[in-house]
Design an enzyme around this catalytic site. Structure first.
Site, PDB file in Angstrom:
ATOM      1  N   CYS A   1       0.760  -1.263   0.061  1.00  0.00           N
ATOM      2  CA  CYS A   1       0.107  -0.004  -0.096  1.00  0.00           C
ATOM      3  C   CYS A   1       0.717   1.259   0.018  1.00  0.00           C
ATOM      4  O   CYS A   1       0.318   2.390  -0.129  1.00  0.00           O
ATOM      5  CB  CYS A   1      -0.997  -0.081   1.301  1.00  0.00           C
ATOM      6  SG  CYS A   1      -2.034  -1.312   1.057  1.00  0.00           S
TER       7      CYS A   1
ATOM      8  N   HIS B   1      -3.573   7.319   2.666  1.00  0.00           N
ATOM      9  CA  HIS B   1      -3.961   6.000   1.920  1.00  0.00           C
ATOM     10  C   HIS B   1      -5.342   5.646   2.584  1.00  0.00           C
ATOM     11  O   HIS B   1      -5.665   5.701   3.852  1.00  0.00           O
ATOM     12  CB  HIS B   1      -2.961   4.904   2.633  1.00  0.00           C
ATOM     13  CG  HIS B   1      -3.452   3.486   2.389  1.00  0.00           C
ATOM     14  ND1 HIS B   1      -3.817   3.061   1.023  1.00  0.00           N
ATOM     15  CD2 HIS B   1      -3.360   2.409   3.044  1.00  0.00           C
ATOM     16  CE1 HIS B   1      -4.064   1.753   1.057  1.00  0.00           C
ATOM     17  NE2 HIS B   1      -3.768   1.354   2.348  1.00  0.00           N
TER      18      HIS B   1
ATOM     19  N   ASN C   1     -10.184  -0.378  -0.307  1.00  0.00           N
ATOM     20  CA  ASN C   1      -8.710  -0.119  -0.268  1.00  0.00           C
ATOM     21  C   ASN C   1      -8.248  -0.941  -1.688  1.00  0.00           C
ATOM     22  O   ASN C   1      -8.224  -2.023  -1.841  1.00  0.00           O
ATOM     23  CB  ASN C   1      -8.206  -1.102   0.823  1.00  0.00           C
ATOM     24  CG  ASN C   1      -6.710  -0.872   0.978  1.00  0.00           C
ATOM     25  OD1 ASN C   1      -6.066  -0.587   0.328  1.00  0.00           O
ATOM     26  ND2 ASN C   1      -6.292  -1.232   2.169  1.00  0.00           N
TER      27      ASN C   1
END
Length: 364
Positions: A110, A250, A280
Site C-alpha cells: 500500500c 492511504h 482499499n
C-alpha cells in the site's frame, strides 16, 4: 535545485461494482456492519489484468500533462498484484504507451505509490531524469478469500498515475520532501502466505493462497508509522500541520484515517476521503484520491498536500507536496478498458465456489 512537479494525473476503475448488499448475499454481513467499521459502501472488481488498468491510468495522466509516452525518461509501477512476475508489468505499460525508457515494478504494497514518488523525485532532483511516470495499480480481488469477511469486504481493484516533471521555479514546488521506512520484524501480520516460489507446484492445495492480516496489530502499527513519518517530512521542511491545506492519506479504513488525522492534529475538513466508493486499492488509493480531489476542486494552486501510507512489509511512507499553478488537464484521453458483460458477482462466482469448497473440506 530542480523541482519534481506533478503535471499530469489519471485514474482507471473497472466498470463492475460490488456493493455491500452483494457481499451480504454471499456471506454473513450487512451494509451497516461494513460501513460502520470500514466506511466502504462498494468496491470495483476488474475483468482485466493489472497492467491494463495501469495502462489506461497512464494514458490519461500523459494526456493531462500534454505529453506522449515517447518523451518519458522512466516508469515506476507500484503493485503487489501484477499480471506477470516475469517480465514486470511496467514493461507491458511501457509498450502500451509507446515509451522507450527504463521501466520497473515496485512492490511496497500500500506504500508503493509514495515509494515510487520518492524515488522519482530523487532521480529528478539529481538531474538524472526530467520526466517520470509513477503508477499505482492493483487487482487485489485476486488474493481474496470470499469466505473471510474481515478481508473480503475491504479491498478493491483500480489504478492511478501521475507524471512528474523537472521544473525550475523561483520558489520550491512539487514534491518538497518524502520519507520511506520499513519494519521487517512484524512483516507476518500482513501477508499473502503460500504464494511465490515457495509454492509446492505438485500439491493440488497450493492454489489455496489468500490475503491474511491481524487487524488490531496493523491498526496500531499503521497509526504509529504514518504519523511519525508525516511529522518527519513536515519538520524537515519547517512546516506545522496548520500550514497543510489538504491531507490525502492511504484509503485503508475510515477508522485508521480518522485516528491518523487526530494524531497528526489536522482538522477533519482538511482530509480528503473517497474510500466509500472504492475500498482499499492498496498502491492505487493515493493516486486515485489525488485525481478525485482535483476533480472535486479540493486542490487549489499553491496548496500544500500531505500524504501518508502504510502497507505489508511493513512499509510506510509520507510525502509533502506543493501543488503548482495548473489544476486542470492540458488534454483529455478517451481510452477505456474493454467492455465487461458480467456483474461483479458473476466475475467472482468461480472464486466464491472454490473458497467455500476449501473451507468445507477443512472442516471435515
Amino acid at each position: 535545485m530542480p523541482c519534481a512537479e506533478i503535471t499530469g494525473w489519471g485514474k482507471c476503475l473497472p466498470p463492475a461494482v460490488l456493493k455491500n448488499q452483494d457481499l451480504a448475499s454471499i456471506m454473513e454481513t450487512s451494509d451497516e456492519w461494513i460501513m460502520s467499521r470500514t466506511g466502504i459502501a462498494q468496491r470495483h472488481i476488474s475483468h482485466v489484468g493489472t497492467s491494463e488498468l495501469a495502462s489506461v491510468a497512464a494514458q490519461k495522466a500523459l494526456a493531462a500533462a500534454g505529453i506522449k509516452g515517447s518523451s518519458l525518461d522512466m516508469i515506476f509501477l507500484a503493485t503487489a498484484s501484477p499480471d506477470t512476475l516475469v517480465p514486470n508489468i511496467a514493461s507491458t505499460v511501457q509498450a502500451n504507451i509507446q515509451a522507450s525508457c527504463p521501466a520497473l515494478d515496485i512492490n511496497a504494497a500500500c506504500s508503493g505509490f509514495l515509494y515510487g514518488l520518492g524515488l522519482a523525485t530523487a532521480q529528478i532532483q539529481s538531474g538524472q531524469y526530467r520526466r517520470i511516470l509513477v503508477i499505482g495499480a492493483e487487482r487485489l480481488s485476486f488474493y481474496l478469500n470470499w469466505t473471510l469477511r474481515e478481508s473480503a469486504v475491504l479491498f478493491g481493484d483500480g489504478a492511478g498515475a501521475v507524471v512528474l516533471e523537472c521544473t525550475e521555479q523561483n520558489q520550491p514546488c512539487g514534491v518538497l520532501g518524502y520519507a520511506l521506512h520499513n519494519e521487517p520484524a512484524r512483516r507476518e501480520i500482513l501477508q499473502v502466505s503460500g504464494f511465490g516460489t515457495n509454492m509446492d507446484k505438485l500439491n493440488p492445495q497450493a492454489m489455496a493462497f489468500f490475503l491474511q492480516f491481524e487487524g488490531r496489530e496493523i491498526f496500531k502499527q499503521a497509526i504509529a508509522d504514518m504519523s511519525k513519518l508525516g511529522h518527519k517530512v513536515l519538520e524537515e521542511n519547517g512546516l506545522s500541520t496548520d500550514e497543510i491545506d489538504i491531507i490525502i492519506p492511504h484509503q485503508a479504513n475510515i477508522r485508521i484515517i480518522d485516528t491518523l488525522v487526530n494524531k497528526l492534529g489536522i482538522p477533519k475538513e482538511k482530509v480528503f476521503i473517497n474510500i466509500k466508493n472504492y475500498g482499499n486499492t492498496s498502491a492505487a488509493t493515493i493516486p486515485i484520491a489525488l485525481c478525485d480531489a482535483l476533480e472535486a476542486g479540493r486542490i487549489k494552486p499553491g496548496d500544500r498536500l500531505l500524504s501518508c501510507a502504510f502497507g505489508a512489509g511493513l512499509t510506510s511512507a509520507a510525502a509533502l507536496i506543493k501543488w503548482g499553478q495548473r489544476i486542470s488537464p492540458i488534454d483529455h484521453c478517451d481510452v477505456s478498458l474493454p467492455s465487461c458483460d458480467k456483474t461483479a458477482l458473476q466475475l467472482i462466482e468461480g472464486a466464491i465456489a472454490r473458497d467455500k469448497e476449501i473451507a468445507a473440506a477443512a472442516q471435515r
